[in-house]
Design a protein around this motif. Structure first.
Motif, mmCIF file in Angstrom:
data_model
loop_
_atom_site.group_PDB
_atom_site.id
_atom_site.type_symbol
_atom_site.label_atom_id
_atom_site.label_comp_id
_atom_site.label_asym_id
_atom_site.label_seq_id
_atom_site.Cartn_x
_atom_site.Cartn_y
_atom_site.Cartn_z
ATOM 1 N N PRO A 38 0.833 -1.208 0.000
ATOM 2 C CA PRO A 38 0.000 0.000 0.000
ATOM 3 C C PRO A 38 0.868 1.259 0.000
ATOM 4 O O PRO A 38 1.960 1.281 0.577
ATOM 5 C CB PRO A 38 -0.793 -0.121 1.304
ATOM 6 N N THR A 39 0.362 2.307 -0.634
ATOM 7 C CA THR A 39 1.110 3.547 -0.806
ATOM 8 C C THR A 39 0.404 4.709 -0.113
ATOM 9 O O THR A 39 -0.688 4.563 0.453
ATOM 10 C CB THR A 39 1.232 3.868 -2.299
ATOM 11 N N ALA A 40 1.019 5.878 -0.210
ATOM 12 C CA ALA A 40 0.391 7.089 0.318
ATOM 13 C C ALA A 40 -0.937 7.368 -0.380
ATOM 14 O O ALA A 40 -1.865 7.914 0.218
ATOM 15 C CB ALA A 40 1.338 8.272 0.159
ATOM 16 N N ALA A 43 -3.464 5.367 1.369
ATOM 17 C CA ALA A 43 -3.748 5.950 2.678
ATOM 18 C C ALA A 43 -4.709 7.130 2.545
ATOM 19 O O ALA A 43 -5.653 7.284 3.332
ATOM 20 C CB ALA A 43 -2.459 6.377 3.356
ATOM 21 N N ALA A 44 -4.492 7.969 1.535
ATOM 22 C CA ALA A 44 -5.367 9.123 1.327
ATOM 23 C C ALA A 44 -6.765 8.679 0.924
ATOM 24 O O ALA A 44 -7.769 9.278 1.339
ATOM 25 C CB ALA A 44 -4.773 10.032 0.253
ATOM 26 N N TYR A 45 -6.848 7.625 0.111
ATOM 27 C CA TYR A 45 -8.137 7.076 -0.322
ATOM 28 C C TYR A 45 -8.964 6.622 0.871
ATOM 29 O O TYR A 45 -10.150 6.968 0.996
ATOM 30 C CB TYR A 45 -7.857 5.921 -1.281
ATOM 31 N N GLU A 84 3.636 -4.405 5.445
ATOM 32 C CA GLU A 84 3.234 -4.014 6.800
ATOM 33 C C GLU A 84 3.435 -2.523 7.012
ATOM 34 O O GLU A 84 2.579 -1.845 7.600
ATOM 35 C CB GLU A 84 4.044 -4.806 7.822
ATOM 36 N N GLU A 85 4.562 -2.001 6.545
ATOM 37 C CA GLU A 85 4.818 -0.571 6.691
ATOM 38 C C GLU A 85 3.802 0.251 5.906
ATOM 39 O O GLU A 85 3.345 1.311 6.358
ATOM 40 C CB GLU A 85 6.243 -0.249 6.239
ATOM 41 N N GLY A 86 3.432 -0.229 4.726
ATOM 42 C CA GLY A 86 2.423 0.477 3.952
ATOM 43 C C GLY A 86 1.084 0.516 4.658
ATOM 44 O O GLY A 86 0.413 1.554 4.685
ATOM 45 N N TRP A 87 0.698 -0.594 5.261
ATOM 46 C CA TRP A 87 -0.568 -0.617 5.993
ATOM 47 C C TRP A 87 -0.499 0.253 7.244
ATOM 48 O O TRP A 87 -1.501 0.857 7.637
ATOM 49 C CB TRP A 87 -0.939 -2.050 6.364
ATOM 50 N N VAL A 90 -1.497 3.584 6.164
ATOM 51 C CA VAL A 90 -2.937 3.644 5.952
ATOM 52 C C VAL A 90 -3.678 3.782 7.287
ATOM 53 O O VAL A 90 -4.541 4.653 7.458
ATOM 54 C CB VAL A 90 -3.427 2.388 5.206
ATOM 55 N N VAL A 91 -3.324 2.921 8.232
ATOM 56 C CA VAL A 91 -3.984 2.947 9.538
ATOM 57 C C VAL A 91 -3.788 4.299 10.218
ATOM 58 O O VAL A 91 -4.724 4.868 10.804
ATOM 59 C CB VAL A 91 -3.461 1.807 10.429
ATOM 60 N N GLY A 92 -2.579 4.837 10.130
ATOM 61 C CA GLY A 92 -2.292 6.124 10.747
ATOM 62 C C GLY A 92 -3.161 7.241 10.193
ATOM 63 O O GLY A 92 -3.655 8.093 10.950
ATOM 64 N N GLU A 93 -3.374 7.241 8.880
ATOM 65 C CA GLU A 93 -4.206 8.286 8.266
ATOM 66 C C GLU A 93 -5.672 8.135 8.681
ATOM 67 O O GLU A 93 -6.358 9.125 8.958
ATOM 68 C CB GLU A 93 -4.069 8.236 6.743
#
Length: 330
Positions: A38-40, A43-45, A84-87, A90-93
């Motif tokens: 997953p990417t930024a 995360a924005a989506y 995992e880092e990508g997710w 996402v979770v943080g956003e």
């Protein structure tokens, strides 16, 4: 209609997880995670949906870390390392927007796989079951480390776990095949493996369906009794919430009773349920949301075009699904 929408906009708790509303974002595959990461942009989506009245977001299906799970490179994984880092991003956003998010764990089984490469109920042999259970458990631990609020297991729509539930794709003669309860045994083992690898207070959701991606008339249960046997196995294995997927939420699940699939799941198990199926695509049917027995309502395609659909609908504005740049695939 406004009464139904206003009721669904009220807070609810799933165990110790407090949600700001009873609206859920349904999982929809996006195919926008290069290399499974997953990417930024992802995360924005997800954040855009969390900002507008959605109590719980369920991610698109995230693949377990087994070579048989999928051959597609742009579908996200739920594995240690870059995915995992990508997710975690996402979770943080989503959390920054005040939302809650569940990771959906997925294995495609025979769907969308080149001939001869798929792992299906009839082809898994030897220690293959143990391999899959370890992969599901690893994805569950990854979800916890990434900060997810809940986990959903995908056991619907003709993918691997649903293939076990469907007699047309499960011809096993061992403990994983036969009666509805026996066909549910491996999905129940997966539920148990995930349950053992997430905190006791973390909600574990199981998504199931009658229909398949390529067969809308398919059924895993011809009677409420057969469905009860399957769902009881899920509950005994550790499922906390049942996500009953059907194409049109207002349609009865069985003849002679108006209850839909989520209503039957709640009636048979007593567990909280999520209904889904064309919610928002037919404005005249929104009033039916107040006539069924379930706890949460999931929205799919309407949230692609309108991240703020809940707010617009509650304000009485008629909004319908339309294709957007985010609607490339689901």
């Amino acid at each position: 209609m406004s009464t139904a929408l206003d009721t669904l906009a009220r807070p609810i708790s799933l165990g110790k997880l407090d949600l700001s509303s009873r609206f859920v974002m349904a999982p929809m595959t996006r195919k926008r995670s290069p290399g499974g990461v997953p990417t930024a942009e992802n995360a924005a989506y997800y954040r855009r949906r969390a900002e507008h009245g959605i109590g719980l977001i369920i991610t698109e299906g995230a693949l377990i870390g087994h070579p048989s799970a999928s051959h597609e490179d742009d579908v996200p994984r739920l594995t240690p390392g870059p995915a995992e880092e990508g997710w975690r991003l996402v979770v943080g956003e989503v959390h920054a927007a005040g939302g809650r998010i569940a990771a959906q764990i997925w294995h495609l089984g025979g769907e969308r796989r080149p001939a001869g490469t798929a792992w299906t109920p009839d082809t898994i042999k030897g220690n293959g079951f143990d391999q899959l259970l370890r992969a599901y458990a690893e994805s569950a631990r990854t979800a916890v480390r990434a900060g997810f609020d809940a986990v959903e297991i995908h056991a619907a729509h003709g993918y691997l776990l649903d293939e076990f539930l469907w007699p047309r794709t499960n011809h096993r003669t061992d403990r994983y095949g036969g009666s509805p309860k026996e066909r549910a045994a491996f999905p129940a083992d997966v539920i148990r493996a995930v349950r053992e690898n997430i905190p006791a207070e973390m909600p574990l959701i199981v998504r199931f369906s009658q229909f398949k991606e390529r067969d809308y008339a398919a059924r895993i249960a011809d009677t409420p009794g057969e469905l009860g046997d399957i769902l009881a196995s899920f509950a005994e294995a550790g499922a906390d919430v049942l996500h009953a997927s059907q194409r049109r939420f207002w349609e009865p699940a069985f003849d002679g009773d108006p209850a839909n699939l989520a209503g039957w799941a709640k009636r048979l198990t007593g567990l909280p349920t999520i209904t889904v199926g064309s919610v928002g695509l037919d404005r005249d049917r929104l009033a039916d949301l107040a006539t069924q027995d379930y706890d949460l309502v999931a929205l799919g395609r309407v949230l692609l075009a309108h991240p703020d659909w809940v707010e617009l609908a509650r304000a009485g504005r008629g909004v319908r699904y339309r294709k957007t740049d985010e609607d490339t695939y689901f």
